[in-house]
Design an enzyme around this catalytic site. Structure first.
Site, PDB file in Angstrom:
ATOM      1  N   GLU A 249       3.433  -5.454  12.301  1.00 30.51           N
ATOM      2  CA  GLU A 249       2.507  -4.322  12.087  1.00 30.51           C
ATOM      3  C   GLU A 249       1.416  -4.838  11.162  1.00 30.51           C
ATOM      4  O   GLU A 249       1.662  -5.083   9.976  1.00 30.51           O
ATOM      5  CB  GLU A 249       3.239  -3.159  11.407  1.00 30.51           C
ATOM      6  CG  GLU A 249       4.417  -2.618  12.196  1.00 30.51           C
ATOM      7  CD  GLU A 249       4.003  -1.972  13.497  1.00 30.51           C
ATOM      8  OE1 GLU A 249       2.860  -1.491  13.594  1.00 30.51           O
ATOM      9  OE2 GLU A 249       4.833  -1.958  14.422  1.00 30.51           O
TER      10      GLU A 249
ATOM     11  N   ASN B 223       0.808  -1.235   0.000  1.00 30.78           N
ATOM     12  CA  ASN B 223       0.000   0.000   0.000  1.00 30.78           C
ATOM     13  C   ASN B 223       0.834   1.275   0.000  1.00 30.78           C
ATOM     14  O   ASN B 223       0.459   2.265  -0.642  1.00 30.78           O
ATOM     15  CB  ASN B 223      -1.021  -0.022   1.144  1.00 30.78           C
ATOM     16  CG  ASN B 223      -0.363  -0.035   2.500  1.00 30.78           C
ATOM     17  OD1 ASN B 223       0.666  -0.678   2.688  1.00 30.78           O
ATOM     18  ND2 ASN B 223      -0.938   0.661   3.439  1.00 30.78           N
TER      19      ASN B 223
ATOM     20  N   GLU C 124       7.162   0.308  16.031  1.00 27.18           N
ATOM     21  CA  GLU C 124       8.224   0.876  15.202  1.00 27.18           C
ATOM     22  C   GLU C 124       8.380   2.344  15.595  1.00 27.18           C
ATOM     23  O   GLU C 124       7.693   2.839  16.470  1.00 27.18           O
ATOM     24  CB  GLU C 124       7.845   0.747  13.728  1.00 27.18           C
ATOM     25  CG  GLU C 124       7.689  -0.701  13.284  1.00 27.18           C
ATOM     26  CD  GLU C 124       7.474  -0.846  11.783  1.00 27.18           C
ATOM     27  OE1 GLU C 124       6.579  -0.175  11.241  1.00 27.18           O
ATOM     28  OE2 GLU C 124       8.205  -1.647  11.165  1.00 27.18           O
TER      29      GLU C 124
ATOM     30  N   CYS D 206      -3.180   1.606   6.178  1.00 30.60           N
ATOM     31  CA  CYS D 206      -3.588   0.856   7.374  1.00 30.60           C
ATOM     32  C   CYS D 206      -4.194   1.778   8.419  1.00 30.60           C
ATOM     33  O   CYS D 206      -4.882   1.316   9.314  1.00 30.60           O
ATOM     34  CB  CYS D 206      -2.385   0.122   7.940  1.00 30.60           C
ATOM     35  SG  CYS D 206      -0.993   1.223   8.211  1.00 30.60           S
TER      36      CYS D 206
ATOM     37  N   GLY E 285       2.025  -6.105   7.210  1.00 22.04           N
ATOM     38  CA  GLY E 285       1.118  -6.717   6.241  1.00 22.04           C
ATOM     39  C   GLY E 285      -0.163  -7.137   6.933  1.00 22.04           C
ATOM     40  O   GLY E 285      -0.529  -6.581   7.979  1.00 22.04           O
TER      41      GLY E 285
ATOM     42  N   THR F  62      -1.323 -13.119   7.675  1.00 22.74           N
ATOM     43  CA  THR F  62       0.088 -13.425   7.373  1.00 22.74           C
ATOM     44  C   THR F  62       0.931 -13.290   8.640  1.00 22.74           C
ATOM     45  O   THR F  62       1.827 -14.103   8.899  1.00 22.74           O
ATOM     46  CB  THR F  62       0.635 -12.483   6.277  1.00 22.74           C
ATOM     47  OG1 THR F  62      -0.323 -12.371   5.240  1.00 22.74           O
ATOM     48  CG2 THR F  62       1.943 -12.986   5.706  1.00 22.74           C
TER      49      THR F  62
HETATM   50  P1  NAD Z   1       0.138  -9.440   3.039  1.00 19.49           P
HETATM   51  O1  NAD Z   1       0.174  -9.939   4.439  1.00 19.49           O
HETATM   52  O2  NAD Z   1      -0.570 -10.217   2.022  1.00 19.49           O
HETATM   53  O3  NAD Z   1       1.620  -9.248   2.471  1.00 19.49           O
HETATM   54  C1  NAD Z   1       2.577  -8.449   3.126  1.00 19.49           C
HETATM   55  C2  NAD Z   1       3.964  -8.960   2.744  1.00 19.49           C
HETATM   56  O4  NAD Z   1       4.131 -10.246   3.290  1.00 19.49           O
HETATM   57  C3  NAD Z   1       4.180  -9.083   1.242  1.00 19.49           C
HETATM   58  O5  NAD Z   1       5.507  -8.728   0.942  1.00 19.49           O
HETATM   59  C4  NAD Z   1       3.956 -10.571   1.016  1.00 19.49           C
HETATM   60  O6  NAD Z   1       4.588 -11.097  -0.118  1.00 19.49           O
HETATM   61  C5  NAD Z   1       4.547 -11.139   2.278  1.00 19.49           C
HETATM   62  N1  NAD Z   1       4.091 -12.489   2.613  1.00 19.49           N
HETATM   63  C6  NAD Z   1       2.935 -13.081   2.232  1.00 19.49           C
HETATM   64  N2  NAD Z   1       2.878 -14.342   2.740  1.00 19.49           N
HETATM   65  C7  NAD Z   1       4.010 -14.512   3.464  1.00 19.49           C
HETATM   66  C8  NAD Z   1       4.536 -15.593   4.221  1.00 19.49           C
HETATM   67  N3  NAD Z   1       3.868 -16.730   4.357  1.00 19.49           N
HETATM   68  N4  NAD Z   1       5.713 -15.427   4.833  1.00 19.49           N
HETATM   69  C9  NAD Z   1       6.383 -14.261   4.734  1.00 19.49           C
HETATM   70  N5  NAD Z   1       5.956 -13.217   4.006  1.00 19.49           N
HETATM   71  C10 NAD Z   1       4.776 -13.327   3.392  1.00 19.49           C
HETATM   72  O7  NAD Z   1      -0.414  -7.947   3.145  1.00 19.49           O
HETATM   73  P2  NAD Z   1      -0.706  -6.954   1.942  1.00 19.49           P
HETATM   74  O8  NAD Z   1      -1.980  -7.363   1.306  1.00 19.49           O
HETATM   75  O9  NAD Z   1       0.525  -6.773   1.133  1.00 19.49           O
HETATM   76  O10 NAD Z   1      -0.916  -5.580   2.729  1.00 19.49           O
HETATM   77  C11 NAD Z   1      -2.126  -5.152   3.225  1.00 19.49           C
HETATM   78  C12 NAD Z   1      -2.191  -5.393   4.717  1.00 19.49           C
HETATM   79  O11 NAD Z   1      -1.123  -4.741   5.370  1.00 19.49           O
HETATM   80  C13 NAD Z   1      -3.451  -4.821   5.332  1.00 19.49           C
HETATM   81  O12 NAD Z   1      -3.967  -5.739   6.263  1.00 19.49           O
HETATM   82  C14 NAD Z   1      -2.953  -3.585   6.047  1.00 19.49           C
HETATM   83  O13 NAD Z   1      -3.728  -3.152   7.134  1.00 19.49           O
HETATM   84  C15 NAD Z   1      -1.603  -4.017   6.489  1.00 19.49           C
HETATM   85  N6  NAD Z   1      -0.747  -2.876   6.773  1.00 19.49           N
HETATM   86  C16 NAD Z   1      -0.430  -2.619   8.078  1.00 19.49           C
HETATM   87  C17 NAD Z   1       0.358  -1.530   8.396  1.00 19.49           C
HETATM   88  C18 NAD Z   1       0.733  -1.208   9.827  1.00 19.49           C
HETATM   89  O14 NAD Z   1       1.611  -0.387  10.017  1.00 19.49           O
HETATM   90  N7  NAD Z   1       0.129  -1.835  10.810  1.00 19.49           N
HETATM   91  C19 NAD Z   1       0.819  -0.699   7.361  1.00 19.49           C
HETATM   92  C20 NAD Z   1       0.460  -0.992   6.052  1.00 19.49           C
HETATM   93  C21 NAD Z   1      -0.315  -2.100   5.758  1.00 19.49           C
END
Ligand code: NAD
Length: 480
Positions: free
Chosen positions: A248, A150, A461, A282, A226, A230
């Site tokens: 996060e 994002n 963080e 997020c 993410g 995950t």
């Molecule tokens: P995601 O969990 O699908 O992916 C995040 C990252 O993790 C990607 O690089 C992905 O390739 C990797 N990944 C996926 N499966 C994995 C595994 N099994 N092992 C290790 N890495 C793996 O999330 P997304 O769809 O990319 O992002 C959206 C999400 O992120 C939303 O839920 C959002 O709220 C969250 N987010 C949180 C914050 C925060 O600061 N809390 C900030 C931004 C986004």
């Protein structure tokens, strides 16, 4: 077609197995580049490079490390137009947002931690006449950083900057959905003279490279941003390995609008907080609670303002609202809009996919959508949609507002709009979230702790919290 490469040992390299994945431009729906589908073999090569580089990187003086990081930040600034355009193409966000927020803050993140490490200090504890303790804070070694799609370069740099500043070497994995600016950043590292192996960037999916990265025995700490699912998976697979984890995760952030708020300013900012980056931050406020006496007036002003958002080609300077990041994500968002209606919600504006003309005719555009009439416990109000969809609901008093705000599994961010200072403090104290903004949203001081409670994450963080995470404390006790 542009081919993205991994960055290992200071060089841009092909994935060892030679496999690539298509990368789609969300505004057009077209494949425009390819990225490596890295595997364990690429990881082994990266771990070797990172291990080799780490002692020398850690041995640099703080000023030397800070100078190299500052040069990286300056090089980002120098290429900011190119990076902003790349981010807009790769992610679908408006170019102006990419330029003024994502890329600007990417440089700011690195510059901040370059300075912060020169001010970092550790504790000492004197024991009256017996002894003195002091704490050493050494780098952990080789660490892993995994970031989402994002805010691609912004969150990527938010992780690697403190890790590097603290003297670690890093293996980073950007999202496979938005890999381009991390690739351009690897070129910036070469241009700015970052020593070989200090940062290594491996592209690919969660299964192909994310999993091996999190479970590699030589990677002692993982900083992950993410989705909650995950994050839960990573916690599970790493539990027996005793790694340091910073997670996060997702959110479902409440916005509390009280009747005594500064009305116009609140309307403007609540629109911004719901729909910036097409609602894909997020921290976006997706559940908007409005005190009943102003519910009707606020609703009308809010919907009127949402209708003025200029949806269009992310590359146009006038665009305020771009494309969603991918077709699957668009389909997910549209399915939630359907669900909201099944759950009894009324759509006040938006609710549909938008078809643009010309270059963007096959893009993933969804109108900014406002829904009312839903119960707090329905799925639309409980599950993270992560798109341009918000709900509005009335409340009658402070206590009810707080209980609605706290009524989900998430606890990342929140915002409160009131001119009553005592209420602001009271409500802020009671909200279950890592971040409470009062009469503002997304106002960021990089020194503050950043992160969530409940299913929104573990750890913080930002500022010293990040430097503490990326160092291992060791107590030394000396008897007098
Ligand atoms: P995601 O969990 O699908 O992916 C995040 C990252 O993790 C990607 O690089 C992905 O390739 C990797 N990944 C996926 N499966 C994995 C595994 N099994 N092992 C290790 N890495 C793996 O999330 P997304 O769809 O990319 O992002 C959206 C999400 O992120 C939303 O839920 C959002 O709220 C969250 N987010 C949180 C914050 C925060 O600061 N809390 C900030 C931004 C986004």
């Amino acid at each position: 077609m542009q081919i993205i490469r991994n960055y290992v040992g200071g060089e841009l390299v092909e994935p060892i197995q030679g496999k690539y994945i298509d990368n789609v431009e969300p505004a057009t729906g077209q494949v425009y580049s390819q990225l490596p589908e890295s595997t364990e073999e690429d990881l082994e090569r990266a771990v070797e490079a990172a291990e080799k580089a780490q002692p020398e990187w850690a041995a640099l003086s703080l000023e030397e490390r800070a100078a190299i990081l500052t040069k990286l930040a300056n090089t980002i600034d120098y290429h900011s137009n190119q990076l902003a355009k790349a981010e807009a193409v790769d992610n679908g966000k408006p170019f102006t947002l990419a330029k003024n927020v994502d890329i600007y803050r990417s440089a700011a993140n690195i510059r901040f931690f370059a300075q912060a490490i020169t001010q970092f200090s550790s504790e000492s504890h004197a024991m009256s006449n017996e002894a003195i303790n002091y704490t050493l804070r050494d780098p952990i070694g080789v660490v892993g950083c995994i970031s989402p799609w994002n805010l691609p370069l912004y969150l990527f740099t938010w992780k690697i900057a403190p890790a590097l500043a603290a003297g670690n070497t890093v293996i980073a994995k950007p999202s496979e959905i938005t890999p381009m600016t991390a690739y351009l950043f690897s070129k910036i590292c070469i241009e700015a003279g970052l020593p070989a192996g200090v940062l290594n960037i491996l592209h690919g999916t969660g299964p192909s490279i994310g999993n091996p990265l999190t479970t590699h025995p030589k990677i002692k700490a993982i900083s992950f941003t993410g989705g909650t699912a995950t994050g839960a998976h990573i916690s599970k697979v790493t539990a027996a390995m005793f790694k340091k984890l910073s997670l996060e995760l997702g959110g479902k952030n409440p916005t509390l609008v009280f009747a005594d708020c500064d009305f116009e300013d609140t309307v403007d900012n609540v629109v911004r907080s719901a729909f910036s980056n097409q609602g894909q931050i997020c921290l976006c406020g997706s559940r908007i609670y409005i005190e009943r006496p102003i519910y009707q007036k606020f609703k009308e002003a809010f919907v009127k303002r949402v209708k003025t958002l200029k949806l269009g080609d992310p590359l146009k300077d006038t665009t305020q609202f771009g494309a969603l990041v991918s077709k699957p994500h668009m389909d997910k968002v549209l399915s939630y809009i359907e669900l909201a209606q099944e759950e009894g919600g009324r759509i006040l504006t938006g609710g549909k996919q938008t078809k643009l003309q010309g270059r963007c005719q096959n893009g993933f555009f969804v109108e900014p959508t406002v829904i009312e009439g839903l119960d707090n416990n329905c799925r639309t109000n409980q599950e993270e949609i992560f798109g341009p969809v918000c709900t509005i609901m009335p409340f009658d008093n402070d206590q009810e507002a707080v209980s609605l705000a706290n009524g989900t599994q998430y606890g990342l961010a929140s915002s409160v709009w009131t001119s009553d200072l005592k209420r602001a403090h009271r409500v802020a104290k009671q909200i279950e979230a890592g971040i409470v903004w009062i009469n503002c949203w997304l106002l960021r001081d990089l020194r503050t702790p950043f992160g969530g409670v409940k299913s929104s994450g573990v750890g913080r963080e930002g500022g010293l919290e990040a430097l503490r995470f990326f160092t291992e404390p060791k107590n030394v006790c000396i008897k007098y």
